[in-house]
Design a protein around this motif. Structure first.
Motif, PDB file in Angstrom:
ATOM      1  N   GLN A 169     -37.528 -33.692  -6.345  1.00 42.43           N
ATOM      2  CA  GLN A 169     -37.493 -32.586  -7.298  1.00 42.43           C
ATOM      3  C   GLN A 169     -36.916 -31.317  -6.670  1.00 42.43           C
ATOM      4  OE1 GLN A 169     -40.859 -29.817  -8.757  1.00 42.43           O
ATOM      5  NE2 GLN A 169     -41.054 -31.641 -10.053  1.00 42.43           N
ATOM      6  N   ALA A 170     -35.979 -30.682  -7.384  1.00 45.67           N
ATOM      7  CA  ALA A 170     -35.394 -29.414  -6.954  1.00 45.67           C
ATOM      8  C   ALA A 170     -35.844 -28.257  -7.822  1.00 45.67           C
ATOM      9  CB  ALA A 170     -33.867 -29.507  -6.964  1.00 45.67           C
ATOM     10  N   ALA A 171     -36.275 -28.548  -9.063  1.00 42.33           N
ATOM     11  CA  ALA A 171     -36.734 -27.488  -9.964  1.00 42.33           C
ATOM     12  C   ALA A 171     -37.555 -28.112 -11.073  1.00 42.33           C
ATOM     13  CB  ALA A 171     -35.549 -26.726 -10.549  1.00 42.33           C
ATOM     14  N   PHE A 172     -38.534 -27.341 -11.573  1.00 44.58           N
ATOM     15  CA  PHE A 172     -39.351 -27.785 -12.696  1.00 44.58           C
ATOM     16  C   PHE A 172     -39.811 -26.562 -13.477  1.00 44.58           C
ATOM     17  CE2 PHE A 172     -41.998 -30.697 -15.048  1.00 44.58           C
ATOM     18  CZ  PHE A 172     -43.027 -29.895 -15.516  1.00 44.58           C
ATOM     19  N   ALA A 173     -39.854 -26.674 -14.802  1.00 43.47           N
ATOM     20  CA  ALA A 173     -40.390 -25.602 -15.635  1.00 43.47           C
ATOM     21  C   ALA A 173     -40.986 -26.217 -16.892  1.00 43.47           C
ATOM     22  CB  ALA A 173     -39.315 -24.591 -16.005  1.00 43.47           C
ATOM     23  N   ARG A 174     -42.183 -25.819 -17.209  1.00 42.63           N
ATOM     24  CA  ARG A 174     -42.817 -26.239 -18.464  1.00 42.63           C
ATOM     25  C   ARG A 174     -42.496 -25.154 -19.480  1.00 42.63           C
ATOM     26  NH1 ARG A 174     -47.744 -25.570 -21.217  1.00 42.63           N
ATOM     27  NH2 ARG A 174     -48.408 -27.465 -22.348  1.00 42.63           N
ATOM     28  N   ALA A 175     -41.344 -25.307 -20.147  1.00 42.64           N
ATOM     29  CA  ALA A 175     -40.845 -24.231 -21.009  1.00 42.64           C
ATOM     30  C   ALA A 175     -39.868 -24.793 -22.025  1.00 42.64           C
ATOM     31  CB  ALA A 175     -40.150 -23.160 -20.170  1.00 42.64           C
ATOM     32  N   TYR A 176     -39.802 -24.130 -23.181  1.00 46.28           N
ATOM     33  CA  TYR A 176     -38.763 -24.443 -24.164  1.00 46.28           C
ATOM     34  C   TYR A 176     -37.460 -23.842 -23.660  1.00 46.28           C
ATOM     35  CZ  TYR A 176     -42.721 -25.763 -27.004  1.00 46.28           C
ATOM     36  OH  TYR A 176     -43.865 -26.381 -27.453  1.00 46.28           O
ATOM     37  N   HIS A 177     -36.357 -24.589 -23.781  1.00 48.34           N
ATOM     38  CA  HIS A 177     -35.144 -24.177 -23.075  1.00 48.34           C
ATOM     39  C   HIS A 177     -33.939 -24.975 -23.543  1.00 48.34           C
ATOM     40  CE1 HIS A 177     -36.188 -27.934 -21.078  1.00 48.34           C
ATOM     41  NE2 HIS A 177     -34.903 -28.000 -20.769  1.00 48.34           N
ATOM     42  N   PHE A 178     -32.789 -24.632 -22.979  1.00 48.70           N
ATOM     43  CA  PHE A 178     -31.568 -25.431 -23.045  1.00 48.70           C
ATOM     44  C   PHE A 178     -30.820 -25.200 -21.743  1.00 48.70           C
ATOM     45  CE2 PHE A 178     -30.591 -21.289 -24.778  1.00 48.70           C
ATOM     46  CZ  PHE A 178     -29.374 -20.961 -24.192  1.00 48.70           C
ATOM     47  N   VAL A 179     -29.801 -26.023 -21.495  1.00 53.61           N
ATOM     48  CA  VAL A 179     -28.989 -25.886 -20.284  1.00 53.61           C
ATOM     49  C   VAL A 179     -27.559 -25.563 -20.694  1.00 53.61           C
ATOM     50  CG1 VAL A 179     -28.241 -26.956 -18.126  1.00 53.61           C
ATOM     51  CG2 VAL A 179     -30.449 -27.585 -19.119  1.00 53.61           C
ATOM     52  N   LEU A 180     -27.041 -24.459 -20.184  1.00 58.34           N
ATOM     53  CA  LEU A 180     -25.660 -24.047 -20.415  1.00 58.34           C
ATOM     54  C   LEU A 180     -24.831 -24.428 -19.204  1.00 58.34           C
ATOM     55  CD1 LEU A 180     -23.408 -22.378 -21.884  1.00 58.34           C
ATOM     56  CD2 LEU A 180     -24.264 -20.394 -20.609  1.00 58.34           C
TER      57      LEU A 180
END
Length: 389
Positions: free
Chosen positions: A339-350
């Protein structure tokens, strides 16, 4: 193949904001079409450098036509010869990466406001943007807020990692999905992957008009190839299957510098599997698919299903779980060692492509940057092109 966290040149600017699009309220028309209501769309599908599909649905059978051109005066049109409630019109002979205005009409009367789209970048166009997100199946207000944030980016096109709706057999849920996505899909083509909640429903195939067999497919955009798979519990993807053979042939044939793959159930993720069958599916995918991704130089793999954001770096391949489009968020279990990153969040990836550089920014529904990375193509691992010395 990507190289480490090498800094790139300034990333490609976001595409400019397009012309006004349709409102969320069905629009009655005048004249011969008085009282005709637009129930779905218009929405864009399968954008290519020289063509695009425009689809829409009205409340009763009608004649349909798309007028379009590089200015609001349009100048060209394509009609659907059939009388029906659902219309699917393909515009051809378009110029690559060019802004076109368009409007749908019935019996000469407009069914809504002027809208605009940009055709796909051709092979010589190496600057473009796209967005990836998924798992929009419930909590419509959150889904709506995520879409609003995406619209701020002016993206060229969108990938969806599956679970568009909670029950793929429920027409009401599809109506809610298209209503929330109306403005975005009127501007940018959506390329979805099947999720387990689509449940292999024929409605998915009624509403979407995708390349290939629409279950697994590929398309090129600029200097990148995109490969969509069906990893949802309803299709075999292991060695010896039709999908596996197609995938390997597609990866072998790739000549594009950038190579992206996306599908629903992820290979890696810290959120525990929902059940034993999903745990088995993940293990099977790791054994069957990961070696192909590594062997053929896949740069990034996008998945959904585990309602969170996570990035894992495994043997030169970046695996991103983007599953924060609206469905209730999940808690992580044991941390993946990669794992390099984690977030428990509503989101999108640009994602912004600028030649041999890539910038990926994960943005929360509140506008916060959750993760960001920049990569550069390793020239030594680029596909061999015919005619090269």
């Amino acid at each position: 193949m990507l190289v480490g966290l090498t800094a790139c040149l300034p990333a490609a600017p976001a595409a400019p904001t397009l012309a006004p699009t349709l409102t969320h309220t069905p629009v009655p028309t005048s004249g011969q079409s008085r009282g005709l209501l637009l129930l779905r769309g218009p929405y864009l599908q399968s954008v290519a450098a020289n063509s695009i599909i425009v689809a829409w649905e009205t409340d009763r059978p009608s004649h349909g036509e798309v007028v379009y051109g590089e200015a609001e005066e349009y100048g060209a049109s394509v009609a659907d010869p059939a009388l029906g409630a659902r219309h699917v019109v393909t515009l051809t002979g378009l110029a690559p990466y060019t802004l076109y205005h368009y409007r749908i009409v019935s019996d000469g009367e407009p069914l809504g406001a002027d809208a605009a789209f940009r055709t796909a970048a051709g092979p010589d166009q190496a600057e473009f943007t796209f967005v990836v997100f998924g798992d929009t199946r419930t909590q419509h207000q959150v889904h709506r807020e995520v879409v609003a944030r995406i619209l701020e980016q002016g993206t060229d096109f969108v990938l969806h990692t599956g679970d568009l709706v909670d029950n793929g057999w429920d027409t009401g849920q599809w109506a809610a999905f298209f209503e929330i996505e109306r403005e975005l899909m009127a501007r940018a083509s959506l390329f979805p992957a099947l999720g387990n909640h689509e449940s292999n429903s024929p409605l998915y195939f009624d509403f979407f008009h995708l390349p290939g067999n629409e279950r697994w497919y590929t398309f090129d955009y600029g200097n990148a190839r995109f490969v969509c798979l069906q990893v949802d519990g309803f299709a075999d993807f292991g060695p010896g299957s039709e999908q596996y053979g197609w995938l390997e042939e597609t990866l072998v044939a790739n000549t594009q510098p950038w190579l992206f793959v996306y599908f629903h159930v992820p290979l890696y993720g810290s959120v525990p599997p929902h059940s034993a069958p999903f745990a088995e599916m993940e293990e099977t995918a790791q054994r069957a698919l990961a070696p192909l991704f590594e062997r053929y130089g896949v740069d990034m793999v996008f998945s959904g299903h585990k309602h969170s954001y996570e990035r894992n770096e495994v043997n030169g391949v970046t695996y991103i779980v983007t599953a924060g489009g609206g469905a209730p968020l999940y808690w992580a279990g044991e941390r993946e060692p990669t794992q390099a990153a984690f977030a428990r969040a509503y989101h999108f990836v640009l994602l912004e492509i600028d030649g041999d550089c890539l910038k990926a920014t994960t943005i929360s529904v509140e506008g916060e940057v959750l993760d960001q990375l920049e990569r550069r193509i390793d020239a030594a691992t680029l596909p061999f092109l015919p005619g090269q010395d």
